[in-house]
Design a protein around this motif. Structure first.
Motif, PDB file in Angstrom:
ATOM      1  N   ASP A 161       0.773  -1.249  -0.060  1.00  0.00           N
ATOM      2  CA  ASP A 161      -0.004  -0.036  -0.011  1.00  0.00           C
ATOM      3  C   ASP A 161       0.849   1.349  -0.004  1.00  0.00           C
ATOM      4  O   ASP A 161       0.811   2.216  -0.824  1.00  0.00           O
ATOM      5  CB  ASP A 161      -0.668  -0.040   1.204  1.00  0.00           C
ATOM      6  CG  ASP A 161      -2.209  -1.182   1.134  1.00  0.00           C
ATOM      7  OD1 ASP A 161      -2.189  -1.661   0.126  1.00  0.00           O
ATOM      8  OD2 ASP A 161      -2.520  -1.161   2.242  1.00  0.00           O
ATOM      9  N   ALA A 162       1.971   1.444   0.926  1.00  0.00           N
ATOM     10  CA  ALA A 162       3.005   2.634   0.938  1.00  0.00           C
ATOM     11  C   ALA A 162       3.437   2.710  -0.438  1.00  0.00           C
ATOM     12  O   ALA A 162       3.666   3.758  -0.712  1.00  0.00           O
ATOM     13  CB  ALA A 162       3.851   2.173   2.040  1.00  0.00           C
ATOM     14  N   THR A 163       3.906   1.620  -1.096  1.00  0.00           N
ATOM     15  CA  THR A 163       4.488   1.480  -2.397  1.00  0.00           C
ATOM     16  C   THR A 163       3.740   2.177  -3.613  1.00  0.00           C
ATOM     17  O   THR A 163       4.055   3.466  -4.201  1.00  0.00           O
ATOM     18  CB  THR A 163       4.958   0.257  -2.901  1.00  0.00           C
ATOM     19  OG1 THR A 163       5.892  -0.103  -1.876  1.00  0.00           O
ATOM     20  CG2 THR A 163       5.594   0.469  -4.076  1.00  0.00           C
ATOM     21  N   THR A 164       2.295   1.967  -3.386  1.00  0.00           N
ATOM     22  CA  THR A 164       1.184   2.568  -4.244  1.00  0.00           C
ATOM     23  C   THR A 164       1.170   3.696  -4.109  1.00  0.00           C
ATOM     24  O   THR A 164       1.165   4.688  -4.950  1.00  0.00           O
ATOM     25  CB  THR A 164       0.133   1.698  -4.240  1.00  0.00           C
ATOM     26  OG1 THR A 164       0.184   0.419  -4.399  1.00  0.00           O
ATOM     27  CG2 THR A 164      -1.059   2.198  -5.002  1.00  0.00           C
ATOM     28  N   LEU A 165       1.069   4.096  -2.709  1.00  0.00           N
ATOM     29  CA  LEU A 165       0.700   5.587  -2.493  1.00  0.00           C
ATOM     30  C   LEU A 165       2.105   6.417  -2.832  1.00  0.00           C
ATOM     31  O   LEU A 165       1.877   7.705  -3.277  1.00  0.00           O
ATOM     32  CB  LEU A 165       0.663   5.691  -0.839  1.00  0.00           C
ATOM     33  CG  LEU A 165      -0.765   5.408  -0.229  1.00  0.00           C
ATOM     34  CD1 LEU A 165      -0.997   5.365   1.215  1.00  0.00           C
ATOM     35  CD2 LEU A 165      -1.929   6.201  -0.815  1.00  0.00           C
ATOM     36  N   ALA A 168       1.955   9.606  -5.617  1.00  0.00           N
ATOM     37  CA  ALA A 168       2.311  10.994  -4.830  1.00  0.00           C
ATOM     38  C   ALA A 168       3.445  11.423  -5.958  1.00  0.00           C
ATOM     39  O   ALA A 168       3.506  12.657  -6.504  1.00  0.00           O
ATOM     40  CB  ALA A 168       2.860  10.899  -3.598  1.00  0.00           C
ATOM     41  N   LEU A 169       4.347  10.683  -6.452  1.00  0.00           N
ATOM     42  CA  LEU A 169       5.394  11.011  -7.229  1.00  0.00           C
ATOM     43  C   LEU A 169       4.981  11.416  -8.666  1.00  0.00           C
ATOM     44  O   LEU A 169       5.027  12.280  -9.295  1.00  0.00           O
ATOM     45  CB  LEU A 169       6.404   9.862  -7.671  1.00  0.00           C
ATOM     46  CG  LEU A 169       7.413   9.635  -6.271  1.00  0.00           C
ATOM     47  CD1 LEU A 169       8.243   8.473  -6.386  1.00  0.00           C
ATOM     48  CD2 LEU A 169       8.206  10.876  -5.976  1.00  0.00           C
ATOM     49  N   TRP A 170       3.691  10.477  -9.071  1.00  0.00           N
ATOM     50  CA  TRP A 170       3.012  10.941 -10.447  1.00  0.00           C
ATOM     51  C   TRP A 170       2.385  12.250 -10.305  1.00  0.00           C
ATOM     52  O   TRP A 170       2.359  13.085 -11.210  1.00  0.00           O
ATOM     53  CB  TRP A 170       2.333   9.829 -10.521  1.00  0.00           C
ATOM     54  CG  TRP A 170       1.337  10.027 -11.933  1.00  0.00           C
ATOM     55  CD1 TRP A 170       1.986  10.035 -13.377  1.00  0.00           C
ATOM     56  CD2 TRP A 170      -0.091  10.152 -12.021  1.00  0.00           C
ATOM     57  NE1 TRP A 170       0.677  10.441 -13.910  1.00  0.00           N
ATOM     58  CE2 TRP A 170      -0.384  10.527 -13.247  1.00  0.00           C
ATOM     59  CE3 TRP A 170      -0.994  10.318 -11.091  1.00  0.00           C
ATOM     60  CZ2 TRP A 170      -1.655  10.623 -13.632  1.00  0.00           C
ATOM     61  CZ3 TRP A 170      -2.344  10.390 -11.453  1.00  0.00           C
ATOM     62  CH2 TRP A 170      -2.638  10.689 -12.823  1.00  0.00           C
ATOM     63  N   LYS A 171       1.521  12.408  -9.217  1.00  0.00           N
ATOM     64  CA  LYS A 171       1.011  13.576  -9.061  1.00  0.00           C
ATOM     65  C   LYS A 171       1.952  14.808  -9.053  1.00  0.00           C
ATOM     66  O   LYS A 171       1.346  15.779  -9.750  1.00  0.00           O
ATOM     67  CB  LYS A 171      -0.078  13.528  -7.651  1.00  0.00           C
ATOM     68  CG  LYS A 171      -0.478  14.704  -7.226  1.00  0.00           C
ATOM     69  CD  LYS A 171      -2.107  15.102  -7.983  1.00  0.00           C
ATOM     70  CE  LYS A 171      -2.689  16.073  -7.294  1.00  0.00           C
ATOM     71  NZ  LYS A 171      -2.328  17.411  -8.037  1.00  0.00           N
ATOM     72  N   CYS A 184       2.783   9.911 -16.374  1.00  0.00           N
ATOM     73  CA  CYS A 184       2.874   9.038 -15.782  1.00  0.00           C
ATOM     74  C   CYS A 184       3.811   7.847 -15.957  1.00  0.00           C
ATOM     75  O   CYS A 184       4.844   7.459 -14.989  1.00  0.00           O
ATOM     76  CB  CYS A 184       1.591   8.143 -15.649  1.00  0.00           C
ATOM     77  SG  CYS A 184       1.357   6.695 -14.550  1.00  0.00           S
ATOM     78  N   VAL A 185       4.247   7.678 -17.181  1.00  0.00           N
ATOM     79  CA  VAL A 185       5.225   6.571 -17.548  1.00  0.00           C
ATOM     80  C   VAL A 185       6.621   7.068 -16.997  1.00  0.00           C
ATOM     81  O   VAL A 185       7.627   6.510 -16.745  1.00  0.00           O
ATOM     82  CB  VAL A 185       5.188   6.306 -19.100  1.00  0.00           C
ATOM     83  CG1 VAL A 185       6.208   5.692 -19.347  1.00  0.00           C
ATOM     84  CG2 VAL A 185       3.951   5.514 -19.364  1.00  0.00           C
ATOM     85  N   THR A 186       6.709   8.589 -17.432  1.00  0.00           N
ATOM     86  CA  THR A 186       8.195   8.978 -17.135  1.00  0.00           C
ATOM     87  C   THR A 186       8.343   9.755 -15.678  1.00  0.00           C
ATOM     88  O   THR A 186       9.166  10.708 -15.589  1.00  0.00           O
ATOM     89  CB  THR A 186       8.568  10.183 -18.165  1.00  0.00           C
ATOM     90  OG1 THR A 186       7.451  11.267 -18.177  1.00  0.00           O
ATOM     91  CG2 THR A 186       8.601   9.394 -19.580  1.00  0.00           C
ATOM     92  N   SER A 187       7.505   9.449 -14.838  1.00  0.00           N
ATOM     93  CA  SER A 187       7.494  10.091 -13.635  1.00  0.00           C
ATOM     94  C   SER A 187       8.722   9.922 -12.653  1.00  0.00           C
ATOM     95  O   SER A 187       8.846  10.565 -11.946  1.00  0.00           O
ATOM     96  CB  SER A 187       6.243   9.762 -12.663  1.00  0.00           C
ATOM     97  OG  SER A 187       6.222   8.311 -12.226  1.00  0.00           O
ATOM     98  N   GLY A 188       9.532   8.663 -13.037  1.00  0.00           N
ATOM     99  CA  GLY A 188      10.661   8.437 -12.170  1.00  0.00           C
ATOM    100  C   GLY A 188      10.271   7.508 -10.874  1.00  0.00           C
ATOM    101  O   GLY A 188      11.205   7.275 -10.108  1.00  0.00           O
ATOM    102  N   ALA A 189       8.893   7.323 -11.119  1.00  0.00           N
ATOM    103  CA  ALA A 189       8.376   6.651  -9.459  1.00  0.00           C
ATOM    104  C   ALA A 189       9.212   5.218  -9.350  1.00  0.00           C
ATOM    105  O   ALA A 189       9.620   4.877  -8.469  1.00  0.00           O
ATOM    106  CB  ALA A 189       6.891   6.260  -9.628  1.00  0.00           C
TER     107      ALA A 189
END
Length: 108
Positions: A46-50, A54-57, A88-93
């Motif tokens: 869940d934390a990884t998804t958040l 957050a990085l994408w946003k 989203c794809v290039t967000s660096g997440a």
């Protein structure tokens, strides 16, 4: 907790019965550890998804300014959607998560 409990039990247990009592206690401790590891894995997922969202946003907020209408040029929904997907794809997440995850995972 558990250490005090086994010490109390062993004090009141006769010598021939100590081995099975300790074996049962160890099984219960291992069972609890397995439960907490599974719970940790769920929370970590869940934390990884958040973190990814957050990085994408944050990246979206930084880069969406480039889609502002320029001198009457209309931005279509399709173009906006494609731009958001590209951000989203290039967000660096994936890079951030790959480097953060080792600090959050349990050692086996």
């Amino acid at each position: 907790g558990e250490i005090n409990r086994i010490n109390q039990v062993l004090r009141d247990t006769t010598s021939p019965q100590k081995t099975p009592v300790v074996r049962d206690w160890i099984r219960s401790v291992i069972s609890r550890l397995d439960h907490y590891k599974a719970e940790h894995k769920t929370i970590l997922k869940d934390a990884t998804t958040l973190l990814e969202l957050a990085l994408w946003k944050a990246n979206l907020d930084d880069n969406e300014g480039g889609l502002i209408q320029k001198e009457g040029v209309r931005i279509t929904r399709g173009r906006r959607k494609r731009a958001r997907k590209e951000i989203c794809v290039t967000s660096g997440a994936s890079i951030v998560i790959k480097n953060v995850l080792p600090f959050l995972t349990l050692l086996e």
